[in-house]
Design an enzyme around this catalytic site. Structure first.
Site, PDB file in Angstrom:
ATOM      1  N   GLU A   1      32.479  33.882  62.164  1.00  0.00           N
ATOM      2  CA  GLU A   1      32.345  34.715  60.960  1.00  0.00           C
ATOM      3  C   GLU A   1      33.165  36.008  61.060  1.00  0.00           C
ATOM      4  O   GLU A   1      33.715  36.484  60.059  1.00  0.00           O
ATOM      5  CB  GLU A   1      30.864  35.014  60.726  1.00  0.00           C
ATOM      6  CG  GLU A   1      30.113  33.738  60.348  1.00  0.00           C
ATOM      7  CD  GLU A   1      28.596  33.883  60.356  1.00  0.00           C
ATOM      8  OE1 GLU A   1      28.097  35.004  60.589  1.00  0.00           O
ATOM      9  OE2 GLU A   1      27.913  32.874  60.143  1.00  0.00           O
TER      10      GLU A   1
ATOM     11  N   ASP B   1      24.789  41.381  60.956  1.00  0.00           N
ATOM     12  CA  ASP B   1      24.194  40.044  60.998  1.00  0.00           C
ATOM     13  C   ASP B   1      22.915  40.168  61.824  1.00  0.00           C
ATOM     14  O   ASP B   1      22.336  41.261  61.845  1.00  0.00           O
ATOM     15  CB  ASP B   1      25.212  39.044  61.584  1.00  0.00           C
ATOM     16  CG  ASP B   1      24.961  37.632  61.075  1.00  0.00           C
ATOM     17  OD1 ASP B   1      23.874  37.367  60.546  1.00  0.00           O
ATOM     18  OD2 ASP B   1      25.846  36.769  61.209  1.00  0.00           O
TER      19      ASP B   1
ATOM     20  N   HIS C   1      22.716  39.069  56.636  1.00  0.00           N
ATOM     21  CA  HIS C   1      21.987  37.983  57.278  1.00  0.00           C
ATOM     22  C   HIS C   1      20.902  37.384  56.381  1.00  0.00           C
ATOM     23  O   HIS C   1      20.030  38.103  55.875  1.00  0.00           O
ATOM     24  CB  HIS C   1      21.343  38.483  58.574  1.00  0.00           C
ATOM     25  CG  HIS C   1      20.464  37.460  59.233  1.00  0.00           C
ATOM     26  ND1 HIS C   1      20.997  36.374  59.910  1.00  0.00           N
ATOM     27  CD2 HIS C   1      19.119  37.334  59.299  1.00  0.00           C
ATOM     28  CE1 HIS C   1      19.997  35.642  60.378  1.00  0.00           C
ATOM     29  NE2 HIS C   1      18.855  36.189  60.010  1.00  0.00           N
TER      30      HIS C   1
ATOM     31  N   HIS D   1      26.919  29.401  64.710  1.00  0.00           N
ATOM     32  CA  HIS D   1      27.211  28.720  63.450  1.00  0.00           C
ATOM     33  C   HIS D   1      28.299  29.508  62.735  1.00  0.00           C
ATOM     34  O   HIS D   1      28.609  30.630  63.141  1.00  0.00           O
ATOM     35  CB  HIS D   1      25.957  28.627  62.565  1.00  0.00           C
ATOM     36  CG  HIS D   1      25.434  29.947  62.123  1.00  0.00           C
ATOM     37  ND1 HIS D   1      24.663  30.750  62.920  1.00  0.00           N
ATOM     38  CD2 HIS D   1      25.590  30.644  60.967  1.00  0.00           C
ATOM     39  CE1 HIS D   1      24.362  31.862  62.273  1.00  0.00           C
ATOM     40  NE2 HIS D   1      24.911  31.833  61.086  1.00  0.00           N
TER      41      HIS D   1
ATOM     42  N   GLU E   1      21.841  37.390  64.603  1.00  0.00           N
ATOM     43  CA  GLU E   1      21.688  36.506  65.761  1.00  0.00           C
ATOM     44  C   GLU E   1      22.267  37.099  67.034  1.00  0.00           C
ATOM     45  O   GLU E   1      21.998  36.612  68.124  1.00  0.00           O
ATOM     46  CB  GLU E   1      22.347  35.144  65.473  1.00  0.00           C
ATOM     47  CG  GLU E   1      21.667  34.337  64.370  1.00  0.00           C
ATOM     48  CD  GLU E   1      22.237  34.632  62.981  1.00  0.00           C
ATOM     49  OE1 GLU E   1      22.896  35.675  62.817  1.00  0.00           O
ATOM     50  OE2 GLU E   1      22.016  33.818  62.071  1.00  0.00           O
TER      51      GLU E   1
ATOM     52  N   HIS F   1      27.454  36.667  66.052  1.00  0.00           N
ATOM     53  CA  HIS F   1      27.186  35.537  66.947  1.00  0.00           C
ATOM     54  C   HIS F   1      28.407  34.635  67.014  1.00  0.00           C
ATOM     55  O   HIS F   1      29.351  34.812  66.242  1.00  0.00           O
ATOM     56  CB  HIS F   1      25.982  34.750  66.412  1.00  0.00           C
ATOM     57  CG  HIS F   1      26.171  34.380  64.966  1.00  0.00           C
ATOM     58  ND1 HIS F   1      26.929  33.312  64.571  1.00  0.00           N
ATOM     59  CD2 HIS F   1      25.749  34.993  63.831  1.00  0.00           C
ATOM     60  CE1 HIS F   1      26.949  33.260  63.247  1.00  0.00           C
ATOM     61  NE2 HIS F   1      26.244  34.280  62.777  1.00  0.00           N
TER      62      HIS F   1
HETATM   63 ZN   LIG Z   1      25.977  34.924  60.829  1.00  0.00          ZN
END
Ligand SMILES: [Zn+2]
Length: 275
Positions: free
Chosen positions: A134, A8, A60, A115, A10, A104
């Site tokens: 996630e 990802d 991502h 998120h 972040e 993240h």
């Molecule tokens: Zn993500």
């Protein structure tokens, strides 16, 4: 020994704002360099820990954030949009370990651009009653194939939430949150060193790791932002309405649960844009 790496963005040290991880601006370009260094650190660690083949799945945004020729370890690279298994595309039972790099916190976590898949749609996600981000949702796919998730790298929320759901997972914590859009990061060289040594230990110990942290049947519950999002999501097979803005996807087939989830995320994207 094959190792699967889902990247990802972040959760990268030094990345704290959307400007640094979306779009074509100079800050995003710099963010992608930082991400590449962390992905490569994880690959180098995995190879030192015994990996002989690495597959990197870019997970991502546009899912093409890495320069393929600069990825370490001769890793193959899955990139681009519309992948049926999304953040877990490419994984199957031939792998020995899964690594989550630059992850993240879940939506609702106080930190790190938090998120869960779509921030305009998902307000909270829970697996068997436990709030997850996630990493937890993606771990359903790993569990389906019997492959252990052995490493997570990212901010304190990502590492904490993942460890709570996946006992024994190795964590490389590269930044402490100050707020959702501020963090105290390790120097990138220190972050990469930490990721490298943690990945080595994680992959070296993969054969002893527990392949599935989930007790079947699994129930993935989603709280969504509007009733329209909830209604549209039920058009997907396997998604049940559990309240005005509550959804439930459950069953013994963890891959089917994940696929219904991905379909619901994709289908509700347009609805979620409407206010
Ligand atoms: Zn993500």
């Amino acid at each position: 020994m094959k190792v699967f790496l889902s990247s990802d963005m972040e959760g990268t040290a030094g990345v704290v704002d959307w400007e640094q991880c979306v779009g074509d601006g100079p800050e995003a370009a710099a963010g992608r360099r930082l991400l590449l260094a962390e992905v490569n650190a994880a690959i180098e660690g995995a190879v030192a820990g015994g990996a002989t083949e690495i597959v990197v799945n870019d997970s991502h945004a546009t899912m093409r954030n890495l320069p393929a020729s600069e990825i370490a370890g001769g890793a193959s690279y899955i990139s681009g949009s519309h992948k049926p298994l999304y953040m877990m595309q490419g994984l199957d039972g031939s792998f020995s370990a899964v690594l989550f790099v630059s992850y993240h916190g879940s939506v609702g976590a106080p930190a790190g651009l938090s998120h869960t898949y779509n921030p305009r749609a998902v307000v909270e996600a829970r697996i068997n009653g436990q709030v997850t981000g996630e990493a937890g949702i993606n771990a359903l796919v790993a569990a389906h194939y019997g492959v252990p998730v052995v490493l997570v790298t990212g901010d304190s929320c990502a590492c904490g939430e993942t460890a709570a759901l996946i006992p024994g997972v190795h964590s490389a914590l590269v930044k402490e949150h100050v707020s959702r859009l501020a963090a105290h990061s390790l120097h990138p060289s220190r972050a990469c060193a930490l990721i490298r040594e943690t990945a080595q230990r994680a992959v070296a110990g993969a054969a002893q790791a527990e392949p599935s942290p989930f007790a079947a049947p699994v129930s993935l519950e989603l709280s969504v932002r509007t009733t329209d999002i909830a209604e549209a999501a039920t058009w997907v097979r396997g998604v049940e309405r559990a309240g005005p803005r509550e959804l439930r996807i459950s069953g013994d087939d963890l891959l089917a649960v994940y696929r219904s989830f991905c379909a619901a995320i994709l289908l509700t994207r347009t609805v979620a844009e409407a206010m």
